[in-house]
Design a protein around this motif. Structure first.
Motif, short mmCIF file in Angstrom:
data_model
loop_
_atom_site.label_atom_id
_atom_site.label_comp_id
_atom_site.label_asym_id
_atom_site.label_seq_id
_atom_site.Cartn_x
_atom_site.Cartn_y
_atom_site.Cartn_z
N GLY A 59 -4.73 -8.73 -1.95
CA GLY A 59 -4.91 -7.68 -2.95
C GLY A 59 -5.51 -8.22 -4.23
N ILE A 60 -5.08 -9.40 -4.66
CA ILE A 60 -5.63 -10.02 -5.86
C ILE A 60 -7.12 -10.31 -5.68
CG2 ILE A 60 -5.58 -12.13 -7.26
CD1 ILE A 60 -2.53 -12.09 -6.97
N ILE A 61 -7.48 -10.81 -4.51
CA ILE A 61 -8.89 -11.10 -4.23
C ILE A 61 -9.71 -9.81 -4.24
CG2 ILE A 61 -10.49 -11.90 -2.45
CD1 ILE A 61 -8.29 -13.99 -1.72
N THR A 62 -9.17 -8.75 -3.63
CA THR A 62 -9.87 -7.47 -3.61
C THR A 62 -10.02 -6.91 -5.02
OG1 THR A 62 -8.98 -7.04 -1.41
CG2 THR A 62 -9.87 -5.16 -2.61
N ALA A 63 -8.96 -7.02 -5.82
CA ALA A 63 -9.01 -6.51 -7.20
C ALA A 63 -9.98 -7.32 -8.06
CB ALA A 63 -7.62 -6.53 -7.82
N SER A 64 -10.04 -8.63 -7.84
CA SER A 64 -10.96 -9.45 -8.63
C SER A 64 -12.42 -9.17 -8.28
CB SER A 64 -10.65 -10.93 -8.45
OG SER A 64 -10.97 -11.35 -7.15
N ASN A 65 -12.66 -8.68 -7.07
CA ASN A 65 -14.01 -8.27 -6.68
C ASN A 65 -14.32 -6.83 -7.08
OD1 ASN A 65 -14.60 -10.74 -5.51
ND2 ASN A 65 -13.79 -10.13 -3.51
N GLU A 66 -13.35 -6.17 -7.71
CA GLU A 66 -13.46 -4.78 -8.14
C GLU A 66 -13.79 -3.85 -6.98
OE1 GLU A 66 -15.87 -4.31 -11.64
OE2 GLU A 66 -14.81 -5.91 -12.69
N ALA A 67 -13.19 -4.10 -5.84
CA ALA A 67 -13.38 -3.27 -4.65
C ALA A 67 -12.12 -2.43 -4.42
CB ALA A 67 -13.65 -4.15 -3.43
N GLN A 68 -12.26 -1.38 -3.67
CA GLN A 68 -11.12 -0.52 -3.35
C GLN A 68 -10.93 -0.46 -1.84
OE1 GLN A 68 -11.28 3.32 -5.20
NE2 GLN A 68 -11.58 2.47 -7.23
N ARG A 69 -10.58 -1.60 -1.26
CA ARG A 69 -10.32 -1.68 0.17
C ARG A 69 -8.82 -1.71 0.39
NH1 ARG A 69 -12.93 -6.90 1.48
NH2 ARG A 69 -13.03 -6.99 -0.74
N PRO A 70 -8.32 -1.02 1.41
CA PRO A 70 -6.87 -1.04 1.66
C PRO A 70 -6.41 -2.40 2.16
CG PRO A 70 -8.00 0.21 3.36
CD PRO A 70 -9.03 -0.15 2.34
N ILE A 71 -5.18 -2.73 1.81
CA ILE A 71 -4.54 -3.96 2.27
C ILE A 71 -4.24 -3.80 3.76
CG2 ILE A 71 -2.48 -5.40 1.95
CD1 ILE A 71 -4.37 -5.36 -0.45
N PRO A 72 -4.43 -4.85 4.57
CA PRO A 72 -4.10 -4.74 6.00
C PRO A 72 -2.61 -4.39 6.21
CG PRO A 72 -5.35 -6.73 5.58
CD PRO A 72 -5.03 -6.13 4.24
N LEU A 73 -2.32 -3.77 7.30
CA LEU A 73 -0.98 -3.36 7.73
C LEU A 73 -0.46 -2.13 7.00
CD1 LEU A 73 0.91 -6.77 8.01
CD2 LEU A 73 -0.19 -5.51 9.84
N ILE A 74 -0.43 -2.14 5.68
CA ILE A 74 0.24 -1.06 4.95
C ILE A 74 -0.68 -0.29 4.02
CG2 ILE A 74 2.48 -2.16 5.04
CD1 ILE A 74 1.98 -3.00 2.11
N GLY A 75 -1.89 -0.74 3.82
CA GLY A 75 -2.79 -0.12 2.85
C GLY A 75 -3.08 1.34 3.12
N LYS A 76 -3.35 1.68 4.35
CA LYS A 76 -3.65 3.08 4.70
C LYS A 76 -2.41 3.96 4.59
CE LYS A 76 -8.00 3.08 5.97
NZ LYS A 76 -9.00 3.87 5.31
N LEU A 77 -1.23 3.38 4.79
CA LEU A 77 0.01 4.15 4.70
C LEU A 77 0.33 4.61 3.29
CD1 LEU A 77 2.27 2.01 7.07
CD2 LEU A 77 1.15 4.19 7.59
N VAL A 78 -0.03 3.82 2.30
CA VAL A 78 0.34 4.14 0.92
C VAL A 78 -0.76 4.83 0.14
CG1 VAL A 78 2.06 2.32 0.80
CG2 VAL A 78 -0.27 1.86 0.05
N GLU A 79 -1.96 4.92 0.68
CA GLU A 79 -3.05 5.58 -0.04
C GLU A 79 -2.70 7.03 -0.30
OE1 GLU A 79 -6.68 5.09 2.15
OE2 GLU A 79 -7.19 3.27 1.05
N GLY A 80 -2.70 7.40 -1.56
CA GLY A 80 -2.44 8.79 -1.95
C GLY A 80 -0.98 9.21 -1.90
N LYS A 81 -0.07 8.32 -1.64
CA LYS A 81 1.35 8.67 -1.54
C LYS A 81 2.05 8.72 -2.89
CE LYS A 81 1.62 8.63 2.98
NZ LYS A 81 1.19 9.80 3.64
N PHE A 82 1.58 7.95 -3.86
CA PHE A 82 2.25 7.86 -5.15
C PHE A 82 1.39 8.52 -6.21
CE2 PHE A 82 3.51 4.12 -2.68
CZ PHE A 82 4.88 4.37 -2.58
N ASN A 83 2.00 9.32 -7.05
CA ASN A 83 1.27 10.00 -8.11
C ASN A 83 1.36 9.16 -9.38
OD1 ASN A 83 -0.08 11.89 -9.59
ND2 ASN A 83 1.67 13.27 -9.79
N LEU A 84 0.37 8.34 -9.60
CA LEU A 84 0.37 7.46 -10.78
C LEU A 84 -0.50 7.99 -11.87
CD1 LEU A 84 0.18 4.04 -8.93
CD2 LEU A 84 2.17 5.16 -9.84
#
Length: 108
Positions: A83-108
């Motif tokens: 996740g740190i590597i993805t964030a440092s590249n300024e990309a919005q790719r889901p984390i393996p295993l759990i990334g797709k599960l949490v997309e859009g689940k939390f209202n931040l």
């Protein structure tokens, strides 16, 4: 704090998540990059807590599998680094295993 920095800090323990969240809420520019990585990070934190509880129970029942569960417990750390590597590249790719599960689940 820049959006890229907030996205990276979100992955550094729960304290880093809180700091990034408060900085995000205080900022005038609500970046989708920061929101995305805050969501991914909270997913990793919750996954880590659940994994810790489950492995503690299973190691109590089957102590011979303690080494296996120790290796499995490194999974949240690896996900955090990804996740740190993805964030440092300024990309919005889901984390393996759990990334797709949490997309859009939390209202931040």
């Amino acid at each position: 704090m820049t959006n890229r920095t907030m996205a990276i800090v979100a992955y550094i323990t729960i304290i880093g998540w809180v700091v990034a969240y408060l900085s995000y809420r205080k900022s005038d520019d609500k970046s989708p990059l920061v929101r995305y990585h805050l969501t991914q990070s909270i997913g990793i934190i919750l996954f880590s807590i659940v994994l810790s509880i489950v492995s503690g129970i299973l190691v109590g029942i089957l102590p011979s599998l303690a080494t296996l569960f120790y290796i499995i417990s490194l999974c949240p750390f690896v996900l955090m680094l990804m996740g740190i590597i993805t964030a440092s590249n300024e990309a919005q790719r889901p984390i393996p295993l759990i990334g797709k599960l949490v997309e859009g689940k939390f209202n931040l």
